[in-house]
Design an enzyme around this catalytic site. Structure first.
Site, PDB file in Angstrom:
ATOM      1  N   LYS A  35       0.814  -1.064  -0.088  1.00 57.07           N
ATOM      2  CA  LYS A  35      -0.022   0.111   0.159  1.00 57.07           C
ATOM      3  C   LYS A  35       0.819   1.175  -0.006  1.00 57.07           C
ATOM      4  O   LYS A  35       2.236   1.125   0.202  1.00 57.07           O
ATOM      5  CB  LYS A  35      -0.962  -0.026   1.256  1.00 57.07           C
ATOM      6  CG  LYS A  35      -0.271   0.112   2.596  1.00 57.07           C
ATOM      7  CD  LYS A  35      -1.183  -0.245   3.493  1.00 57.07           C
ATOM      8  CE  LYS A  35      -0.063  -0.028   5.104  1.00 57.07           C
ATOM      9  NZ  LYS A  35      -1.253  -0.767   6.222  1.00 57.07           N
ATOM     10  N   ARG A 131     -10.841   0.314  15.410  1.00 56.30           N
ATOM     11  CA  ARG A 131     -10.752   1.283  14.242  1.00 56.30           C
ATOM     12  C   ARG A 131     -11.709   0.620  13.309  1.00 56.30           C
ATOM     13  O   ARG A 131     -12.407   1.419  12.858  1.00 56.30           O
ATOM     14  CB  ARG A 131      -9.216   1.391  13.791  1.00 56.30           C
ATOM     15  CG  ARG A 131      -8.788   2.347  12.934  1.00 56.30           C
ATOM     16  CD  ARG A 131      -7.220   2.368  12.632  1.00 56.30           C
ATOM     17  NE  ARG A 131      -6.874   1.050  12.090  1.00 56.30           N
ATOM     18  CZ  ARG A 131      -5.572   0.741  11.599  1.00 56.30           C
ATOM     19  NH1 ARG A 131      -4.888   1.755  11.631  1.00 56.30           N
ATOM     20  NH2 ARG A 131      -5.472  -0.305  11.176  1.00 56.30           N
ATOM     21  N   TYR A 255      17.318  28.875   9.557  1.00 58.76           N
ATOM     22  CA  TYR A 255      15.923  29.505  10.168  1.00 58.76           C
ATOM     23  C   TYR A 255      15.765  29.476  11.545  1.00 58.76           C
ATOM     24  O   TYR A 255      15.980  28.382  12.153  1.00 58.76           O
ATOM     25  CB  TYR A 255      14.621  28.741   9.526  1.00 58.76           C
ATOM     26  CG  TYR A 255      14.656  29.115   8.124  1.00 58.76           C
ATOM     27  CD1 TYR A 255      14.345  30.596   7.731  1.00 58.76           C
ATOM     28  CD2 TYR A 255      14.364  28.264   7.073  1.00 58.76           C
ATOM     29  CE1 TYR A 255      13.750  30.854   6.460  1.00 58.76           C
ATOM     30  CE2 TYR A 255      14.109  28.343   5.714  1.00 58.76           C
ATOM     31  CZ  TYR A 255      13.719  29.942   5.492  1.00 58.76           C
ATOM     32  OH  TYR A 255      13.641  30.220   4.045  1.00 58.76           O
TER      33      TYR A 255
HETATM   34  C1  LIG Z   1      -0.471  -1.619   6.618  1.00 60.61           C
HETATM   35  C2  LIG Z   1      -0.799  -2.810   7.326  1.00 60.61           C
HETATM   36  C3  LIG Z   1       0.086  -4.090   7.606  1.00 60.61           C
HETATM   37  C4  LIG Z   1       1.319  -3.910   7.620  1.00 60.61           C
HETATM   38  O1  LIG Z   1       1.861  -3.306   8.642  1.00 60.61           O
HETATM   39  P1  LIG Z   1       3.453  -3.230   9.099  1.00 60.61           P
HETATM   40  O2  LIG Z   1       3.493  -2.779  10.435  1.00 60.61           O
HETATM   41  O3  LIG Z   1       3.999  -2.323   7.989  1.00 60.61           O
HETATM   42  O4  LIG Z   1       4.005  -4.683   8.772  1.00 60.61           O
HETATM   43  C5  LIG Z   1      -0.630  -4.955   7.839  1.00 60.61           C
HETATM   44  N1  LIG Z   1      -1.887  -5.333   8.203  1.00 60.61           N
HETATM   45  C6  LIG Z   1      -2.957  -4.202   7.862  1.00 60.61           C
HETATM   46  C7  LIG Z   1      -4.228  -4.331   8.181  1.00 60.61           C
HETATM   47  C8  LIG Z   1      -2.484  -3.051   7.456  1.00 60.61           C
HETATM   48  O5  LIG Z   1      -3.271  -2.000   7.351  1.00 60.61           O
END
Ligand SMILES: *Cc1c(COP(=O)(O)O)cnc(C)c1O
Length: 358
Positions: A35, A131, A255
Site C-alpha cells: 500500500k 478502528r 531558520y
Molecule cells: C499496513 C498494514 C499491515 C502492515 O503493517 P506493518 O507494520 O507495516 O508490517 C498489516 N495489516 C494491515 C491491516 C495494515 O493496514
C-alpha cells in the site's frame, strides 16, 4: 548534471526481507503489503520483484490494486480497507481482489450483490484496536451470513494489533485471546500478523502473514530485535553537498537561528529538504552520512536544503556524497531523531525525489 537527490531502491533487499518474513512461519502464506506505493518504494517495481514468490499483495484500496493489475501482476490482492461502495464489487470479482469486510454495511452490500464470480473475503474482527472490524460477539453470525451469500467464496478471519511492536505489553495477548474466542470452532484460516508480530509474536502467525514495513528493511521496534537485525535496507536516500562555508563562533545557522556555533565551524549545505520528504522536525545532531562518514545536522531543515556540521570531516566538500538514510544509516535512527517512525519517512518521500532501481 541536475540536482543529485535520489532514492535508490534495492529490490534484492525487498526479496530477501520477504523471504525472511516467510521463514519465520514455515507453511504460512504471506501477503506482501505494498500500500501507499509500497511505503514510498514504488508499488509496481516492488510487486514485480516479488511476483515469482509472493502469495498475494495487500493494498488500501481498489485504485492501488488496479495499478498492479495494469502492470500485469496477476496475484490475488487483499484490499485492506475493503470496498467503499457497492459499485466496486463487480470489479473486485472480475479482477480477483480479496476485500476486507470490516462493517455491517459491507456485509449487506455483499448480500445484495449479483456477481459473475464469488469473491473471497477477509472478515475483520475488532479485538481492541477499535478502528475497523466487527465486534467479537458478532463474528459467528457475520460468518454465517457471509457463507450464505452467493457473492462470497471463502472467508478468512483477520485482526490487527495495536501494540505488537512493544513485546513487553500484554495487550497483544489480550487481542489474541479475544480473536481465538471469537474465531471459536469455525475452522477458518486466520491472518493476524503485521511485521512486528511476524518477528515478535510467533503464536500469532497462523495461515496468512501481513508483513509491510519489514519488507522495506526498517524495524518497527524501538528495541533491538534479532530478526529485525537481519533485515536489509531497501531504500538509500542520497544527495550531495552543494556549498561549504566557515562560520565563526557565536554565529547561527538556518531558520530560527536554532544552531549556534560554539566555536568556528565548517558548515556544509546539502540539497535535501522537507519538500523532498526529509523530516522538518529532525533535531540538531541528527546523523547524516557525508562521504562515508557520520556528520550531524546543524540548524533547521529548510524546504530544499539542510545544513550539516563538517568540522570533523576536512576532506568533505562541494560534491561530496550524502546519505540521509539507507544502507549506512538506518531510517529508524533518523526517525527517532525526528520524533516519528520509519513509516512516515519512507511513505512521505515526495514525487520530486526520483526513484532508481537496482
Ligand atoms: C499496513 C498494514 C499491515 C502492515 O503493517 P506493518 O507494520 O507495516 O508490517 C498489516 N495489516 C494491515 C491491516 C495494515 O493496514
Amino acid at each position: 548534471m541536475s540536482r543529485k537527490v535520489c532514492a535508490q531502491i534495492h529490490l534484492d533487499a525487498v526479496v530477501h526481507n520477504y523471504r525472511l518474513a516467510r521463514a519465520q512461519a514455515p507453511g504460512a502464506h504471506a501477503v506482501a503489503i505494498v500500500k501507499a506505493d509500497a511505503y514510498g518504494h514504488g508499488a509496481v517495481p516492488v510487486a514485480q520483484a516479488l511476483a515469482a514468490e509472493a502469495d498475494a499483495f495487500g493494498v488500501a484500496c481498489i485504485e492501488e490494486a488496479m495499478a498492479l493489475r495494469a502492470a500485469g501482476l496477476g496475484a490475488p490482492i487483499v484490499l485492506l480497507e475493503g470496498f467503499f461502495d457497492a459499485d466496486e464489487l463487480p470489479i473486485i470479482a472480475r479482477e480477483g481482489f480479496w476485500p476486507a469486510v470490516h462493517s455491517l454495511h459491507q456485509l449487506e452490500a455483499l448480500e445484495q450483490a449479483q456477481l459473475a464470480t464469488p469473491v473471497p473475503v477477509w472478515l475483520k474482527i475488532d479485538t481492541g484496536m477499535h478502528r475497523l472490524g466487527v465486534q467479537p460477539q458478532e463474528v459467528a453470525t457475520s460468518v454465517a451470513r457471509l457463507q450464505a451469500c452467493n457473492a462470497v467464496a471463502d472467508v478468512v478471519l483477520m485482526t490487527h494489533f495495536a501494540c505488537s511492536d512493544e513485546p513487553d505489553k500484554t495487550m497483544t495477548l489480550d487481542q489474541l485471546a479475544c480473536f481465538d474466542q471469537a474465531a471459536g470452532t469455525l475452522g477458518l484460516a486466520a491472518s493476524l500478523s503485521n511485521s512486528a508480530a511476524v518477528m515478535a509474536w510467533p503464536r500469532a502467525h497462523r495461515q496468512w502473514l501481513r508483513p509491510g514495513i519489514m519488507l522495506y528493511g526498517a524495524t518497527p521496534f524501538e528495541q533491538p530485535n534479532p530478526i529485525a537485525d537481519q533485515l536489509q535496507a531497501a531504500m538509500t536516500l542520497s544527495s550531495e553537498v552543494i556549498a561549504v562555508r566557515e562560520v565563526p563562533a557565536c554565529e547561527t545557522v538556518g531558520y530560527g537561528a536554532t544552531f549556534r556555533c560554539d566555536r568556528p565551524r565548517r558548515i556544509g549545505t546539502v540539497a535535501m529538504g522537507y519538500a523532498d520528504g526529509y523530516p522538518r522536525h529532525a533535531r540538531n545532531g541528527t546523523p547524516v552520512v557525508v562521504a562515508g562518514q557520520r556528520a550531524q545536522l546543524a540548524g533547521r531543515v529548510s524546504m530544499d536544503m539542510i545544513t550539516v556540521d563538517l568540522t570533523d570531516l576536512p576532506h568533505a566538500g562541494v560534491g561530496s556524497s550524502v546519505e540521509l538514510w539507507g544502507r549506512q544509516l538506518p531510517v529508524a535512527e533518523v526517525a527517532r531523531w525526528s520524533d516519528t517512525i520509519p513509516y512516515t519517512l519512507l511513505s512521505g518521500l515526495t514525487p520530486r525525489v526520483p526513484r532508481r532501481y537496482d
